[in-house]
Design an enzyme around this catalytic site. Structure first.
Site, PDB file in Angstrom:
ATOM      1  N   LYS A  44       0.873  -1.138  -0.020  1.00 36.84           N
ATOM      2  CA  LYS A  44      -0.083  -0.015   0.021  1.00 36.84           C
ATOM      3  C   LYS A  44       0.971   1.336  -0.002  1.00 36.84           C
ATOM      4  O   LYS A  44       2.039   1.407   0.595  1.00 36.84           O
ATOM      5  CB  LYS A  44      -0.789  -0.100   1.159  1.00 36.84           C
ATOM      6  CG  LYS A  44      -1.698   1.254   1.355  1.00 36.84           C
ATOM      7  CD  LYS A  44      -2.728   1.709   0.436  1.00 36.84           C
ATOM      8  CE  LYS A  44      -3.150   3.214   0.464  1.00 36.84           C
ATOM      9  NZ  LYS A  44      -4.009   3.503  -0.613  1.00 36.84           N
ATOM     10  N   CYS A 131      -2.215   9.801  -6.636  1.00 35.27           N
ATOM     11  CA  CYS A 131      -3.199   9.704  -5.803  1.00 35.27           C
ATOM     12  C   CYS A 131      -4.367  10.733  -5.971  1.00 35.27           C
ATOM     13  O   CYS A 131      -4.083  11.849  -5.881  1.00 35.27           O
ATOM     14  CB  CYS A 131      -2.913   9.554  -4.446  1.00 35.27           C
ATOM     15  SG  CYS A 131      -4.403   9.430  -3.283  1.00 35.27           S
TER      16      CYS A 131
HETATM   17  O1  LIG Z   1      -7.415   6.831  -1.841  1.00 34.41           O
HETATM   18  C1  LIG Z   1      -6.363   6.250  -1.899  1.00 34.41           C
HETATM   19  O2  LIG Z   1      -5.540   5.827  -0.675  1.00 34.41           O
HETATM   20  C2  LIG Z   1      -5.993   6.149  -3.195  1.00 34.41           C
HETATM   21  N1  LIG Z   1      -7.080   5.672  -4.092  1.00 34.41           N
HETATM   22  C3  LIG Z   1      -6.540   5.368  -5.362  1.00 34.41           C
HETATM   23  O3  LIG Z   1      -7.215   4.907  -6.188  1.00 34.41           O
HETATM   24  N2  LIG Z   1      -5.277   5.485  -6.069  1.00 34.41           N
HETATM   25  C4  LIG Z   1      -4.416   5.913  -5.274  1.00 34.41           C
HETATM   26  O4  LIG Z   1      -3.084   6.142  -5.561  1.00 34.41           O
HETATM   27  C5  LIG Z   1      -4.544   6.093  -3.890  1.00 34.41           C
HETATM   28 CL1  LIG Z   1      -3.294   6.682  -2.681  1.00 34.41          CL
END
Ligand SMILES: O=C(O)c1[nH]c(=O)[nH]c(=O)c1Cl
Length: 313
Positions: A44, A131
């Site tokens: 993650k 993100c």
């Molecule tokens: O909301 C998120 O954690 C998230 N959600 C996404 O769809 N892509 C990302 O790179 C991330 Cl970091």
């Protein structure tokens, strides 16, 4: 036939991995990936400090995919670095990817990469520049100048292998511009695509959005995004130096979807939404389905058709 995938000097049993964010929050989930039929895995995206992320509901599976605005929940970079160092020591023959992001922006990206440079971790890093779900924080990779500045700064001290996770682009001028930035650097890979940012899904019984953060706006994954994912893999493959490999992510539900990403030039393949929906067994099924396609077409290896998408000229 064999699904062996070569990527940055290592031969993986197959090209499949999870997409960062799915089934990779902690050591237990990562162990699950490591012992699954996936060829590799990624953690993650980590920020300097651990984060709770956005209020729930923040991830919802929908018929044709998923919508999420998780808000970068994670256990903090030091947790994933500790896990990664233990893992690379215990299983030096099974490389994986450490994903790193930033909550605060440019300076935190630099600080996080410095921490990894100074650590005992020697494996691959996926620098998440895409993100879409941190309220008030624009995606780094939609700012071409900032992305160039950041990579210049990182390459002034970082000597370990890494690549970048990109958002989808929707314009040839943008494919050209991001490729022109990335081609200046000794990147090992580019991962296309992250979720299609800021979509909106409405519940057909309650006439209400389905996720709480940002008034229901969230990144879209799954079947919805395959055409965009394939286009970004193909466009970046056509534009990037051949030394930069491509990871294909987005809309991989079946062996056929995986095959199409490989045709567009992907070397490794990441599965997010479908892994969330189906669980780790998705990797057994995808391997079986992709292998059947190679057999049916008389291919022995992925190399025989990788990047060989035909056009109508
Ligand atoms: O909301 C998120 O954690 C998230 N959600 C996404 O769809 N892509 C990302 O790179 C991330 Cl970091």
């Amino acid at each position: 036939a064999s699904l062996q995938a070569t990527f940055y000097g290592h031969t993986y049993e197959n090209p499949f991995m999870n997409a960062s964010g799915v089934h990779c929050m902690d050591t237990a989930e990562l162990d699950g990936l490591a012992t699954s039929a996936a060829g590799s895995f990624v953690t993650k995206s980590a920020t300097a400090e651990g984060r709770d992320g956005n209020p729930e509901p923040r991830y919802v599976n929908i018929e044709l995919g998923s919508i999420n605005s998780m808000g970068l929940p994670n256990l903090g970079l030091s947790y994933y670095l500790d896990d990664a160092i233990k893992r690379q020591t215990a299983h030096p023959d099974q490389p994986f990817f450490l994903s790193v992001a930033s909550y605060k922006g440019f300076d935190e990206y630099v600080a996080n990469m410095k921490a990894i440079q100074d650590s005992a971790y020697t494996g691959l890093v996926e620098l998440n520049l895409s993100c879409p779900n941190v309220p008030g924080k624009p995606q780094m990779a939609y700012d071409f100048e900032d992305t160039e500045k950041l990579l210049t700064e990182i390459f002034s001290f970082y000597t370990k292998p890494f690549g970048v996770k990109l958002p989808p682009y929707f314009d040839f001028m943008h494919f050209d511009k991001i490729a022109a930035v990335l081609n200046q650097f000794d990147l090992k890979f580019v991962n296309c695509i992250n979720s299609v940012g800021n979509g909106l899904y409405i519940d057909d019984e309650t006439d209400t959005v389905v996720i709480k953060p940002k008034g229901g706006f969230g990144g879209i994954g799954g079947e919805y995004v395959k055409p965009t994912a394939l286009a970004n893999v193909r466009a970046l493959r056509q534009r990037l130096n051949p030394t930069i490999d491509i990871i294909g992510t987005g809309g991989i539900l079946t062996g056929r979807d995986a095959y199409e990403h490989l045709l567009c030039g992907a070397s490794m393949l990441q599965v997010g939404t479908q892994l969330y929906k189906e669980g780790l067994g998705v990797f057994d099924r995808l391997n079986t389905e992709l292998l059947a396609i190679l057999e049916a077409k008389g291919y022995n290896t992925i190399a025989e058709f990788k990047g060989k998408l035909a056009t109508l000229d």
